[in-house]
Design a protein around this motif. Structure first.
Motif, PDB file in Angstrom:
ATOM      1  N   ARG A 102       0.837  -1.201   0.000  1.00  0.00           N
ATOM      2  CA  ARG A 102       0.000   0.000   0.000  1.00  0.00           C
ATOM      3  C   ARG A 102       0.877   1.259   0.000  1.00  0.00           C
ATOM      4  O   ARG A 102       0.648   2.197  -0.768  1.00  0.00           O
ATOM      5  N   LYS A 103       1.870   1.262   0.854  1.00  0.00           N
ATOM      6  CA  LYS A 103       2.800   2.395   0.929  1.00  0.00           C
ATOM      7  C   LYS A 103       3.540   2.565  -0.396  1.00  0.00           C
ATOM      8  O   LYS A 103       3.724   3.688  -0.887  1.00  0.00           O
ATOM      9  N   ALA A 104       3.967   1.456  -0.985  1.00  0.00           N
ATOM     10  CA  ALA A 104       4.678   1.523  -2.268  1.00  0.00           C
ATOM     11  C   ALA A 104       3.800   2.130  -3.352  1.00  0.00           C
ATOM     12  O   ALA A 104       4.273   2.898  -4.205  1.00  0.00           O
ATOM     13  N   GLY A 105       2.515   1.788  -3.352  1.00  0.00           N
ATOM     14  CA  GLY A 105       1.600   2.362  -4.336  1.00  0.00           C
ATOM     15  C   GLY A 105       1.537   3.875  -4.227  1.00  0.00           C
ATOM     16  O   GLY A 105       1.554   4.592  -5.238  1.00  0.00           O
ATOM     17  N   TRP A 106       1.456   4.378  -2.996  1.00  0.00           N
ATOM     18  CA  TRP A 106       1.426   5.828  -2.797  1.00  0.00           C
ATOM     19  C   TRP A 106       2.753   6.458  -3.226  1.00  0.00           C
ATOM     20  O   TRP A 106       2.769   7.527  -3.835  1.00  0.00           O
ATOM     21  N   VAL A 143       6.527  -4.097 -18.752  1.00  0.00           N
ATOM     22  CA  VAL A 143       7.962  -3.816 -18.870  1.00  0.00           C
ATOM     23  C   VAL A 143       8.405  -3.955 -20.320  1.00  0.00           C
ATOM     24  O   VAL A 143       9.137  -3.114 -20.856  1.00  0.00           O
ATOM     25  N   LEU A 144       7.971  -5.029 -20.979  1.00  0.00           N
ATOM     26  CA  LEU A 144       8.372  -5.262 -22.363  1.00  0.00           C
ATOM     27  C   LEU A 144       7.830  -4.188 -23.299  1.00  0.00           C
ATOM     28  O   LEU A 144       8.499  -3.792 -24.260  1.00  0.00           O
ATOM     29  N   ARG A 145       6.595  -3.717 -23.031  1.00  0.00           N
ATOM     30  CA  ARG A 145       6.015  -2.664 -23.862  1.00  0.00           C
ATOM     31  C   ARG A 145       6.612  -1.304 -23.538  1.00  0.00           C
ATOM     32  O   ARG A 145       6.629  -0.418 -24.382  1.00  0.00           O
ATOM     33  N   GLY A 146       7.044  -1.157 -22.284  1.00  0.00           N
ATOM     34  CA  GLY A 146       7.585   0.127 -21.859  1.00  0.00           C
ATOM     35  C   GLY A 146       6.536   1.204 -21.768  1.00  0.00           C
ATOM     36  O   GLY A 146       6.832   2.393 -21.885  1.00  0.00           O
ATOM     37  N   ASP A 147       5.265   0.789 -21.529  1.00  0.00           N
ATOM     38  CA  ASP A 147       4.194   1.785 -21.473  1.00  0.00           C
ATOM     39  C   ASP A 147       3.872   2.149 -20.028  1.00  0.00           C
ATOM     40  O   ASP A 147       4.529   1.735 -19.100  1.00  0.00           O
ATOM     41  N   GLY A 148       2.828   2.950 -19.860  1.00  0.00           N
ATOM     42  CA  GLY A 148       2.473   3.423 -18.525  1.00  0.00           C
ATOM     43  C   GLY A 148       1.325   2.664 -17.918  1.00  0.00           C
ATOM     44  O   GLY A 148       0.730   3.108 -16.948  1.00  0.00           O
ATOM     45  N   THR A 149       0.959   1.504 -18.495  1.00  0.00           N
ATOM     46  CA  THR A 149      -0.152   0.751 -17.952  1.00  0.00           C
ATOM     47  C   THR A 149       0.318  -0.121 -16.817  1.00  0.00           C
ATOM     48  O   THR A 149       1.482  -0.439 -16.684  1.00  0.00           O
ATOM     49  N   GLY A 150      -0.649  -0.578 -15.999  1.00  0.00           N
ATOM     50  CA  GLY A 150      -0.317  -1.505 -14.910  1.00  0.00           C
ATOM     51  C   GLY A 150       0.637  -0.910 -13.919  1.00  0.00           C
ATOM     52  O   GLY A 150       1.730  -1.407 -13.708  1.00  0.00           O
ATOM     53  N   THR A 151       0.238   0.189 -13.283  1.00  0.00           N
ATOM     54  CA  THR A 151       1.136   0.893 -12.366  1.00  0.00           C
ATOM     55  C   THR A 151       1.418   0.115 -11.106  1.00  0.00           C
ATOM     56  O   THR A 151       2.374   0.390 -10.407  1.00  0.00           O
ATOM     57  N   GLY A 152       0.556  -0.863 -10.820  1.00  0.00           N
ATOM     58  CA  GLY A 152       0.787  -1.630  -9.598  1.00  0.00           C
ATOM     59  C   GLY A 152       0.315  -0.926  -8.351  1.00  0.00           C
ATOM     60  O   GLY A 152       0.581  -1.350  -7.251  1.00  0.00           O
ATOM     61  N   ARG A 153      -0.408   0.200  -8.533  1.00  0.00           N
ATOM     62  CA  ARG A 153      -0.871   0.922  -7.355  1.00  0.00           C
ATOM     63  C   ARG A 153      -1.839   0.071  -6.565  1.00  0.00           C
ATOM     64  O   ARG A 153      -2.708  -0.581  -7.122  1.00  0.00           O
ATOM     65  N   VAL A 154      -1.713   0.113  -5.228  1.00  0.00           N
ATOM     66  CA  VAL A 154      -2.569  -0.646  -4.341  1.00  0.00           C
ATOM     67  C   VAL A 154      -3.754   0.213  -3.949  1.00  0.00           C
ATOM     68  O   VAL A 154      -3.606   1.365  -3.580  1.00  0.00           O
TER      69      VAL A 154
END
Length: 360
Positions: free
Chosen positions: A266-270, A344-355
């Motif tokens: 959760r902290k990492a997402g912020w 990662v392979l696409r190098g795009d901004g999708t899937g930020t992993g935010r919690v």
């Protein structure tokens, strides 16, 4: 020096954080900087910073005005707050006198069980006796029946005789401060309890910090949310309830270990939202070594590495985690890890992993 429930809603102090209210209370009790630092176990410069924030938020000119404000808003009641720290022989800890909150007792469960009374460590006796105190501390002030204690601490290994009353009697003796007649552990028709306000329990402190971090997020203050979440994580000192026997200790070990991991995510997402990628990478790299099979943690680390233009390292995290999953569990990576690799392979901004805020 815990903040009382009443103090949280005192008029004139609502703009202060719980930490700042503690400092205002101490000022109202007539304590100096060194005494406040001693009582709250804080460095002197941190105390000075908090006093400055209190004065600024309340629009007060100096310490004398803060003392008057503490009395005016009812945070300190004449005759009920210590005008000078009350110390026990050999102890530097401060405890409030004239209150019904009981002795200055701390119970730490987010690691091996530790208990201190007026700043001094307490020998709690045999492991099962320690587990009884842990069960009462985890009950958050609610009574626990004798039968429930037997189930929680002994499980199927039921003892003979009146072991629970004997252990409670011994704990009461160990946890009594000076000549105070009132026992720390109370009993009523529902069972035994460690009432709220009698002890500071680190698990409850951690949950309070988590609640406040969620409030900060909802208020749009992610920096404060990160700070409060970091404080909650700092309370963990290793494996929770390490070495304590019984079904309750075992289940709480698993729950609290999972709680710590969820809070770190959760902290990492912020932090990622704030652009603090380097912090996330350092913290989650350590966590993945502790939790090598945790896919959400590995995925969040991959997103942080990707945002920091460290794509090769991000893919290495995927490969390492995939090998461990195959070797230890015989399974392939799940969707969360696969999506992180694709990002990662696409190098795009999708899937930020935010919690999400409620995930922890």
């Amino acid at each position: 020096m815990p903040t009382t429930t009443a103090a949280r809603g005192v008029p004139g102090t609502t703009v202060l954080t719980a930490d700042e209210r503690e400092v205002l209370y101490a000022l109202g009790c007539g304590l100096g900087d060194a005494e406040i630092a001693d009582a709250l176990a804080l460095p002197a410069h941190v105390v000075a910073e908090r006093i400055s924030r209190v004065l600024g938020k309340l629009g007060l000119s100096d310490r004398a005005a803060a003392v008057v404000h503490a009395f005016d808003c009812g945070l300190v009641v004449p005759g009920q707050g210590p005008r000078r720290p009350t110390r026990t022989p050999g102890s530097t800890a401060v405890r409030r006198t004239g209150t019904a909150s009981g002795p200055w007792l701390r119970v730490s469960l987010l690691g091996p069980l530790r208990t201190s009374l007026a700043g001094r460590p307490v020998d709690l006796g045999p492991l099962r006796q320690q587990a009884v105190l842990a069960a009462l501390a985890l009950s958050a002030g609610r009574p626990v029946s004798r039968r429930r204690l037997l189930d929680d601490v002994w499980g199927r290994e039921m003892p003979d005789g009146n072991v629970v009353p004997v252990y409670v009697y011994r704990l009461r003796k160990s946890l009594r401060l000076g000549e105070r007649p009132d026992p720390v552990i109370r009993r009523d028709r529902y069972g035994y309890a460690l009432p709220r306000g009698v002890a500071e329990v680190d698990v409850l402190c951690m949950e309070d910090l988590v609640t406040r971090s969620g409030e900060a997020e909802r208020a749009g203050d992610l920096s404060e949310a990160v700070r409060l979440c970091a404080r909650a994580l700092e309370l963990f000192r290793g494996e929770p309830l390490a070495g304590l026997p019984g079904p309750l200790a075992e289940s709480e070990r698993l729950r609290l270990t999972g709680r710590r991991v969820a809070l770190a995510q959760r902290k990492a997402g912020w932090q990622l939202t704030l652009g603090r990628h380097a912090e996330v990478i350092a913290e989650l790299s350590a966590l993945t070594r502790e939790e090598p099979l945790n896919e959400p943690v590995a995925a969040t680390l991959m997103h942080a590495l990707r945002r920091g233009d460290r794509r090769a390292e991000a893919l290495a995290v995927f490969d390492r985690t995939a090998r461990r999953l195959a070797d230890d569990l015989g399974v392939a990576p799940g969707d969360v890890l696969v999506r992180a690799r694709r990002a990662v392979l696409r190098g795009d901004g999708t899937g930020t992993g935010r919690v999400r805020a409620g995930a922890a």
